[in-house]
Design a protein around this motif. Structure first.
Motif, PDB file in Angstrom:
ATOM      1  N   LEU A   1      65.831 126.691  98.802  1.00  0.00           N
ATOM      2  CA  LEU A   1      66.161 127.762  97.860  1.00  0.00           C
ATOM      3  C   LEU A   1      65.152 127.823  96.719  1.00  0.00           C
ATOM      4  CD1 LEU A   1      68.185 129.953  97.030  1.00  0.00           C
ATOM      5  CD2 LEU A   1      69.480 128.179  95.814  1.00  0.00           C
ATOM      6  N   LEU A   2      64.692 126.642  96.279  1.00  0.00           N
ATOM      7  CA  LEU A   2      63.698 126.595  95.207  1.00  0.00           C
ATOM      8  C   LEU A   2      62.376 127.219  95.639  1.00  0.00           C
ATOM      9  CD1 LEU A   2      62.812 125.607  92.401  1.00  0.00           C
ATOM     10  CD2 LEU A   2      62.216 123.412  93.462  1.00  0.00           C
TER      11      LEU A   2
ATOM     12  N   LEU B   1      65.769 117.327  94.413  1.00  0.00           N
ATOM     13  CA  LEU B   1      66.697 118.226  95.077  1.00  0.00           C
ATOM     14  C   LEU B   1      66.860 117.865  96.542  1.00  0.00           C
ATOM     15  CD1 LEU B   1      65.470 121.643  93.592  1.00  0.00           C
ATOM     16  CD2 LEU B   1      67.351 120.214  92.789  1.00  0.00           C
ATOM     17  N   SER B   2      67.960 118.326  97.096  1.00  0.00           N
ATOM     18  CA  SER B   2      68.200 118.125  98.518  1.00  0.00           C
ATOM     19  C   SER B   2      67.383 119.128  99.325  1.00  0.00           C
ATOM     20  CB  SER B   2      69.693 118.306  98.825  1.00  0.00           C
ATOM     21  OG  SER B   2      70.115 119.629  98.488  1.00  0.00           O
TER      22      SER B   2
ATOM     23  N   TYR C   1      68.386 121.563 101.291  1.00  0.00           N
ATOM     24  CA  TYR C   1      68.882 122.940 101.132  1.00  0.00           C
ATOM     25  C   TYR C   1      68.462 123.515  99.783  1.00  0.00           C
ATOM     26  CZ  TYR C   1      72.152 126.795 100.437  1.00  0.00           C
ATOM     27  OH  TYR C   1      72.696 128.028 100.176  1.00  0.00           O
ATOM     28  N   SER C   2      68.621 122.712  98.736  1.00  0.00           N
ATOM     29  CA  SER C   2      68.237 123.184  97.396  1.00  0.00           C
ATOM     30  C   SER C   2      66.736 123.379  97.295  1.00  0.00           C
ATOM     31  CB  SER C   2      68.708 122.187  96.336  1.00  0.00           C
ATOM     32  OG  SER C   2      70.113 122.042  96.372  1.00  0.00           O
TER      33      SER C   2
END
Length: 223
Positions: A188-189, A181-182, A184-185
């Motif tokens: 969020l994770l 994931l990036s 930002y992701s």
């Protein structure tokens, strides 16, 4: 793929495994002064025990069995502690194994059934027939009630095991996808994982409570 996911819940290795030791090792780390000097942790522990004692005492209808709340309170604390330990990294969750949950439910259920059929035989026969049921349905209802009584330890064991495995598996699946994931992701994770951890903390208490409450209800039925 599925076998590699569930292999994290495997309690054994090729040589020897100390995973099951984590089920009981937490009690060795409690300081001896904890039992003598009232601390906040001690008062919290006693508050939980007294609260559960009141809950179980209401469910137990027979006054002669009021003292048996100690068994159910100990069962609740044991399951709750083991569920909480499974939330920490690299600690084996004993309650996620069928052999553990079934060894808790089956002996208690078998003891209650033997006591009920030996001491209260007529009551156990009456309990197989719901009150007010039509006569034509009585044979069918007796079979249904008998099957429901027989599968009780299995349903208790599966309920506890499935809830523990489901939450851990979901957190494992989300955690394994973090490397792809990036930024930002990934942020969020992490927030989702924290929320899931809070949810799992509540599930550990709820499942221990449900397990002990159902065992208490089963014991009250035989008296």
């Amino acid at each position: 793929m599925m076998s590699s996911l569930f292999s994290s819940f495997d309690p054994s290795t090729k040589i020897f495994s100390l995973n099951w030791l984590s089920t009981f090792i937490v009690f060795f780390f409690i300081p001896s002064l904890y039992w003598f000097i009232p601390s906040r942790l001690n008062m919290l522990w006693m508050k939980i025990i007294l609260t559960m004692h009141k809950e179980f005492k209401i469910l137990i209808k027979n006054n002669k069995m009021k003292s048996s709340t100690l068994i159910f309170t100990s069962l609740f604390m044991f399951i709750m502690v083991n569920n909480f330990m499974g939330l920490f990294p690299y600690i084996f969750t004993g309650t996620s194994q069928m052999v553990m949950t079934l060894s808790l439910s089956f002996p208690l259920w078998l003891t209650f059934m033997l006591y009920g059929w030996i001491k209260n035989t007529n009551h156990m026969f009456i309990h197989l027939v719901p009150q007010g049921a039509p006569n034509i349905l009585l044979p069918f209802l007796v079979i249904v009630e008998s099957i429901s009584n027989i599968i009780r330890p299995m349903t208790l064991a599966i309920r506890l095991m499935a809830n523990m495995v489901a939450g851990h598996l979901l957190m494992t699946l989300l955690g394994n996808s973090g490397s792809m994931l990036s930024l930002y992701s990934l942020s969020l994770l992490i927030i989702i994982q924290i929320l899931l951890l809070l949810l799992e903390s509540a599930v550990t208490i709820i499942q221990a409570y449900v397990f002990s409450i159902l065992i208490t209800l089963y014991s009250s039925e035989i008296t």
